[in-house]
Scaffold this motif. Structure first.
Motif: not given
Ligand code: 3PG
Length: 320
Positions: A16, A41, A131, A157, A179
């Motif tokens: 991500v 993503e 999430f 995530t 993530g």
């Molecule tokens: C997302 O949008 O899926 C999250 O921000 C990812 O979460 P993380 O920063 O804890 O990996």
């Protein structure tokens, strides 16, 4: 599952990303791809998201691209127009979800309760995002919900990293995790692509969990097999357990075949968490497989031979 969800499942991990500028888009994606993760993503948390998606889609068409943090119908439209194959939101918004599906896109809304998941599934989402995963009870929560929502398929995530990703991927209903842990803001800002590639590689290795499971040794006949088994057992002070087609030594570290089996000298079994995913990632590294040797049990691929021998040994993957 639709082909996009299938691809996400094979890749297993979706980085991500919040890009600071369009200049970062291609070097970062090359770093991800070199580390084994040709998926991203791209979040609308920064204003250049749409331009980054457009550029990556054009220059790196093999990248599986999603748009993240999509909060409006307009962002969803811009993301899909720019080339995003799937649209992710932090929360469940029926208006955006319906809109994306009606336009023929793949919506993966964020959900954290059984109620939201049920609604998203009823709108036609084959894969939904859980999430923030850790803050919402993690995999224990999913296992409870999954007992009732058996058709749910999740991409998790939020709080996931190299230390806990296996807990999630061990759950059959989780198709992938995602993530920011592989591409931290500071690494992106510093243009430290090598660090990002290394983090991706380490995450892929952890996910696949490749390890030596056992060594199979061919014999001319049962008598020769018994002699080999007894020599190995004596050498290593291990027990001998007779089987039908082979004799096992130790905790099945050695499988002594009672006849010549596949491989000039025998075979080496490589254990892994998920054979389909291992085939996908190892194929990207140039390993060739013999698809006709695949075995599937209870919906899981459990076994597959590599096309080539190493040192006179056939090699097969084995699901742990
Ligand atoms: C997302 O949008 O899926 C999250 O921000 C990812 O979460 P993380 O920063 O804890 O990996």
């Amino acid at each position: 599952m639709n082909p996009i969800a299938e691809k996400i499942y094979e890749i297993g991990i979706v980085p991500v990303i919040a890009f600071n500028s369009v200049d970062e888009a291609l070097p970062l994606c090359r770093a991800l791809s070199e580390g084994g993760l040709s998926a991203a993503e791209v979040t609308f948390r920064t204003p250049c998201a749409e331009a980054c998606i457009r550029l990556i889609h054009k220059e790196m068409p093999d990248m599986l691209l999603g748009a993240g943090t999509v909060l409006t119908v307009d962002q969803a439209d811009r993301a899909m127009d720019a080339g995003a194959s799937f649209v992710v939101s932090p929360g469940f918004d029926p208006v955006i979800t319906r809109h994306v599906i009606e336009k023929g896109g793949i919506a993966m809304p964020g959900t954290s309760t059984a109620g939201e998941m049920q609604q998203a599934m009823n709108l036609g989402c084959e894969a939904i995002k859980f999430f923030p995963a850790e803050a919402n009870g993690g995999v224990a929560m999913l296992r409870d919900i999954g007992a009732a929502l058996k058709g749910a398929r999740w991409i998790c995530t939020g709080g996931i990293n190299i230390t806990n990703l296996r807990n999630y991927l061990d759950c059959d209903q989780v198709i992938a995790v995602g993530g920011t842990w592989m591409c931290r803001c500071d690494a992106i800002k510093a243009g430290d692509w090598a660090q990002i590639t290394a983090a991706c590689k380490a995450s892929v290795d952890t996910m696949l969990g490749l390890h030596l499971a056992h060594i199979g040794i061919n014999s001319k006949n049962e008598e020769e097999a018994a002699a080999t088994a007894s020599l190995l057992a004596g050498l290593l002070n291990m027990k001998v357990t007779p089987g039908n087609a082979s004799i096992f030594v130790g905790k099945r570290e050695f499988e002594i075949m009672k006849q010549p089996g596949r491989g000039r000298n025998g075979h080496i079994a490589i254990g892994c968490t998920n054979v389909d995913r291992a085939i996908y990632h190892l194929s990207r590294r140039g390993v060739r497989f013999d698809p006709d040797s695949k075995k599937v049990q209870n919906g899981h691929t459990t076994f597959c031979y590599l096309a080539d021998e190493i040192g006179g040994f056939a090699i097969h993957l084995l699901r742990d």
